[in-house]
Structure formats: C-alpha cells, structure tokens
Scaffold this active site. Structure first.
Site, PDB file in Angstrom:
ATOM      1  N   SER A 122      16.081  25.475 -61.915  1.00 24.71           N
ATOM      2  CA  SER A 122      14.700  25.393 -62.402  1.00 24.71           C
ATOM      3  C   SER A 122      14.607  24.519 -63.646  1.00 24.71           C
ATOM      4  CB  SER A 122      14.187  26.771 -62.822  1.00 24.71           C
ATOM      5  OG  SER A 122      14.196  27.651 -61.765  1.00 24.71           O
ATOM      6  N   HIS A 143      13.873  21.892 -55.757  1.00 23.34           N
ATOM      7  CA  HIS A 143      13.376  23.060 -56.490  1.00 23.34           C
ATOM      8  C   HIS A 143      12.312  23.794 -55.683  1.00 23.34           C
ATOM      9  CE1 HIS A 143      11.172  24.899 -60.132  1.00 23.34           C
ATOM     10  NE2 HIS A 143      12.222  25.626 -59.842  1.00 23.34           N
ATOM     11  N   GLU A 155       9.858  20.668 -55.340  1.00 28.20           N
ATOM     12  CA  GLU A 155      10.077  19.475 -56.159  1.00 28.20           C
ATOM     13  C   GLU A 155      11.430  18.886 -55.757  1.00 28.20           C
ATOM     14  OE1 GLU A 155       7.659  20.452 -60.248  1.00 28.20           O
ATOM     15  OE2 GLU A 155       9.529  21.507 -59.956  1.00 28.20           O
ATOM     16  N   ASN A 193       7.102  23.479 -64.065  1.00 30.37           N
ATOM     17  CA  ASN A 193       7.539  24.323 -65.180  1.00 30.37           C
ATOM     18  C   ASN A 193       7.300  23.650 -66.531  1.00 30.37           C
ATOM     19  OD1 ASN A 193       8.264  26.400 -63.567  1.00 30.37           O
ATOM     20  ND2 ASN A 193      10.471  26.061 -63.668  1.00 30.37           N
TER      21      ASN A 193
END
Ligand code: NAD
Length: 559
Positions: A122, A143, A155, A193
């Site tokens: 992450s 991801h 991702e 994120n």
C-alpha cells in the site's frame, strides 16, 4: 478463459488481501497457486476463501457448482517451489520492507526468468523492492483495495526500471477480471492513499487544534461534503495503526509536514486504541449504539423563528426557501430590481404556494426589525458585507442573531463592523441548497448566541455543526487542500484526470472524483478558498496549483 497473457498466477500470503486476490483470479478462470508460511496459516487462508465464496453463494451471486470450480482452481502450498511455472506472482505478505525483500529474493530464485513479480504493497516503494531482484524490469506494483473481490479499482504501478509491457500485461489482466486499472508511477501512497491520507491527517490535526469536535467534523464531511462517512469514522475502520504507518511512509517521501502524523493519532496508537478492532479509537465501540456518530445538533425546543434574508443570489434564495419550507415566516430583502425579480422567480419555482405565502419581500431593511435571525447572503465582498451588517445592526431587534454567509472573509472582521459582535455568527453553507450549515463563532461572540444559532438552524431543517473562525471553516478547509493535491498530481502528469477520479470513486467510495469536483465547485471558488487558507497558514502546499490559476484565467474547466 480470461487472464490476458498470463496462464497461471501465484499469490504469496493468503491473509485479508491475498485470499481476496486469489479468489478474484480464480473467478476470472485462472489457475492459482496460493502460498502461505506454514500449515496453520494455510488453513486460515483456506478458511478465508471458503467463507468469502460461501457468502457469495448465500447471496445468490454464485452457484454451489461455480464455487467448487473456483476453489478447485486454487492450489494451496507452503513451498515456494510450486510457483515455478507461474508467469505472474502477486505478493501480499505483511507491510514490512525487509520481509517483502526477502520474499522477492526467494521468488526471483524459484520463478521463471520471464515471470512478472508484483507486490500489493500500500505504501512501500516498489522500486526499493525491485532493486533487490535480478529482474527489476519485471517488477510491478498491483494495489488491490479491501475487500479485493468487491472493490473495482486496482492501481498498477510501474517503476522507472519496469518494462512497459509488464505494466500493460498486468493492466490487461486487471481489466479482464472486471476491474478498473489505473496506471501510475511509484510515489508513496500512489493516488488514492496519497490523497485520502493527506485529508485524514488534516482532519486529525484540525481536531487536535481544538477547531471543532470529532462529531462535528465527521458530520460536516458526511452531510456537507457528501462523503459516505466522516474522517474519524473512516480512520477507526481502517485502524489507527495502519493510518500511522501509511502516513509515516508518505511523509518519508513527501517531507511535507501535512503528512507528519497528527499527534493525536500517535497518542491513540501508543495507548493501544486502534479503532474498531480494539473497541476504541477516536470513538468508543463498546456497544452497538455508539458505532454511529451522533449528529451534531438535535432540533432543540426553540419556537419557529422569524427569519430575515438579505441578498439575491442562489444562496439567499436557498436559505429563504429552506426557512419557508420548515414553516418559518421569512422577510426577504433583495438587491437591485432585476436580481430581485430573478430571485423571486427562483423562489416561486422552488416552493409550494403555501410555503411561498410565508415569504414577504421588500427592499427596505426596516422590514427585518422583528426577525429572530437575520442572514446576509450577498456577494463575497468584504466592504459590502461589512456595511450591510452594520445597517442590519441598526434595524434588528435586541437579542436577534445576525448571521453572515462569508466564505473567505474572517467572520470577526464583519462582526466588528457592528455594535453587537457578541450576537454575530458565521453561517456557512458548503453547498448552496445543501443540508449542512457551519455555525462559526468568533472570540467576540457569545456562546449563547452560537448555541441559539445552531438551534435555530436545526429548526430550519438544517444540520448544524460548530467551529471556530478559521479559514475554510470545516468542509472547505478539508476539501480544498485535498482538491489542490489532486490538481498538483494532474499537473505533474503523475496520473490523468480519469485515473485520479477513478482512484477516489472506485478505491475510496467517494461519490465523485476530485477533478470532477473542482469543475463542479468552480475554479474561482477553489482559488479564492485556497488563497484564504494560505494567507492564514502560510503553508506553501496550500497555494493554488498553477494549473488551477491557469485554467481559471483561461476560463476553461480542467476537463
Ligand atoms: P494480513 O496480515 O492479513 O496477511 C498477510 C499474510 O501473509 C498472512 O496470512 C501471513 O501468514 C502471510 N505471510 C507472512 N509471511 C509470509 C511469507 N514469508 N510467505 C508467505 N506468506 C507469508 O495482511 P493484509 O492486510 O492482507 O496485507 C497484505 C499486504 O496488502 C500488505 O502489503 C498491505 O499493505 C497490503 N494491503 C492491505 C490492504 C488492507 O486493507 N488490509 C489493502 C491494500 C493493500
């Protein structure tokens, strides 16, 4: 059969993410080899798979036969050697760089020389993982979001070393699995994120500064910002330890102090209060009732107020309409003749005849003399607002609450234009016609006036939250820096507008993406709020991204 150019895929680590990823691949028709560290962990992994596919059968999303086929496609093992004939391996072991590097060194040894190796990290650097292998050109990030079988965004990260075909092949695979790939470079936090945690940390810092309560910030972002849940509810759900780790990883790269974890976050983690999973984080979760955050202001027992509204734009119309709908008598004072006529037409369009009958209009401020609440909602011009409030001050009855809808001018500047700053509050509507109002108190204001203003707002059917007189109040202060960060990503060419919007809608459950939000909210407003935020904080990152100023000057939306 799908799977693009891959014919057999390995998954290392069958925890929360790995088991979900293995299921997604097998559902897509691919043979999967799942690897765990020992038999016990392997049994746990099998348990995750059984449970998740069992749930799908129960919900009617999968037949028992389909479930069997999916599970039959997954071979479970504790031997890395069983990955030898996979042409793609996805690693999903815990988020520790040295562990991931060890796993990749092992994969590098046992896997085919042309196999692509992917990490589901992450927040760690994919490049740092890639350089420990002999095949950095074949290393990508992939991801997935939790829960992997449900979330549509993936991702796909290529480093400066990755061969473009490896990224393309993995993106094609993701697409063939019915998910949306977003292809980006290797920056801490990637897109979703990076944007999400910057905002979450900002909310934590805002709470830490005493600007507003947890409940009010959560309510403001949910009701006023249109998000599925407020930032503290979300952080408690993610786990505060994870939040802290992700922020540390982003900060290590960005060196932006806005990513340095807010002290309250570290304090809670040190105390072992990690969120829902430990029964307490920002909120306690020891009983079912406390799991939903209380709405800020209940409709307390105040009589239906007589409301005065001054202004002729959409905001004035929306406030007058809300008050009339809620049953209040409304004294409406417009601006020049043309604008007032348009405003009346808008009111006629918005209200039923019986509601419209509650609105009386005029051009004289004197008609406001018996109002309990007078709201000025004229254009954002300090001098105009100040002189209008001073004039309202001359006519309003003692004890009336005077509200200003200023959005970029400090409320205190306007309060001081009157002889009764104790009775002046800011009433900020982050969305015109929306259900949320931020009741802004100043140092000169009286706490009774703030309480009364919040209670009157609740009487008008609005959700009221309270905050201090700081630039952007709650919603704008949190969302415009986030939007600015998204604009900077776009400007840097890190990701295109569609990818950035997909990352936030599909990855984080936002109703709309930030680039679409910027165009919807307007670049003029965006730049004005960011300038106000910068002027107050002198935080360089809050200066409007040049791409915003440029598009504003050219009068062109970002898309
Ligand atoms: P987890 O702890 O649930 O699962 C990790 C699994 O890896 C465990 O089952 C563990 O037994 C296994 N494992 C540990 N060492 C191993 C080894 N040497 N070989 C094989 N298996 C090994 O963790 P998770 O939440 O699934 O996270 C995994 C990765 O996915 C992390 O990098 C995390 O950052 C990332 N991620 C997590 C989420 C999330 O919401 N949980 C979302 C996206 C990405």
């Amino acid at each position: 059969m799908s799977g693009g150019s891959f014919s057999k895929v390995g998954v290392v680590g069958l925890g929360t993410m790995g088991a979900g990823i293995a299921e997604v691949l097998a559902r897509g028709g691919l043979p999967v080899v799942g690897i765990e560290i020992n038999d016990e962990a392997l049994a746990r992994g099998r348990g995750h798979l059984d449970k998740s596919t069992g749930r799908a059968v129960k919900r009617g999303k999968l037949t028992e036969e389909g479930r069997r086929e999916i599970l039959d496609r997954i071979t479970l093992s504790t031997a890395f050697a069983d990955l030898a004939d996979c042409d793609l391996v996805i690693e999903a072991v815990p988020e520790r760089l040295e562990l991931k590097r060890r796993v990749f060194a092992e994969l590098d040894k046992v896997c085919r020389a042309d196999a692509v190796l992917a990490t589901n990290t992450s927040s760690l650097s994919v490049t740092e993982i890639a350089v420990t292998t002999e095949r950095p050109t074949q290393i990508v990030g992939v991801h997935f979001f939790n829960p992997a079988p449900v979330m549509r965004l993936v991702e796909v990260i290529g480093t400066v070393l990755t061969e473009p075909t490896a990224v393309t092949r993995v993106s094609d695979l993701v697409r063939s699995l019915g998910k949306t790939p977003v292809t980006i470079g290797d920056r801490a936090g990637f897109v979703a994120n990076r944007l999400l945690f910057g905002y979450l940390n900002h909310a934590a810092a805002m709470y830490d500064s005493g600007h507003a309560t947890l409940e009010d910030i959560d309510t403001a972002m949910k009701v006023g910002g249109g998000l599925p849940m407020g930032p503290f509810t979300l952080m408690d759900l993610i786990g505060l330890d994870t939040c802290l780790e992700v922020l540390e990883a982003i900060y290590r790269e960005s060196r932006d102090r806005r990513h340095a974890p807010a002290p309250v976050l570290r304090e809670l983690v040190t105390a072992g209060l990690l969120g829902r999973k430990t029964g307490r984080g920002f909120y306690p979760y020891d009983n079912a009732a406390s799991s939903t955050t209380a709405s800020a202001t209940e409709a307390v027992d105040v009589p239906q107020p007589l409301v005065g509204v001054v202004g002729s734009g959409p905001l004035a119309v929306a406030i007058a309409a809300a008050a009339a709908r809620a049953g209040s008598q409304v004294r409406y004072v417009g601006g020049d003749e043309d604008k007032t006529k348009t405003a009346w037409e808008a009111l006629e369009g918005a209200l039923e005849a019986e509601e419209l009958a509650r609105v009386t209009g005029g051009s004289e401020l004197g008609s406001l003399s018996d109002c309990d609440l007078v709201v000025e909602a004229v254009a954002e011009d300090t001098a105009m607002k100040a002189s209008l409030l001073a004039a309202i001050d001359d006519v309003a009855r003692p004890g009336a609450v005077l509200g200003t809808t200023a959005s970029t001018v400090p409320v205190i500047e306007l309060a001081m234009a009157t002889d009764r700053p104790a009775d002046v509050v800011g009433l900020h509507f982050p969305e015109v016609g929306g259900p949320l109002v931020e009741v802004v108190s100043t140092v000169a204001g009286s706490p009774q006036t703030t309480e009364r203003a919040a209670a009157l707002a609740a009487r008008l059917g609005l959700t009221a939250v309270r905050c201090r007189d700081r630039a952007g109040f709650i919603v704008d202060a949190l969302r415009f820096p986030y939007l600015n960060d998204a604009a900077r990503m776009l400007e840097a060419g890190y990701a295109d507008a569609d990818s950035i919007d997909a990352a936030m809608t599909l990855g984080c459950g936002y109703p709309t993406g930030p680039i679409a939000d910027l165009d919807r909210l307007g670049l003029d407003r965006t730049v004005a709020v960011l300038r106000a935020l910068y002027t107050e904080s002198r935080e360089a990152a809050l200066t409007p991204a040049p791409i915003l100023e440029e598009h504003l000057t050219a009068d062109r939306p970002l898309r």
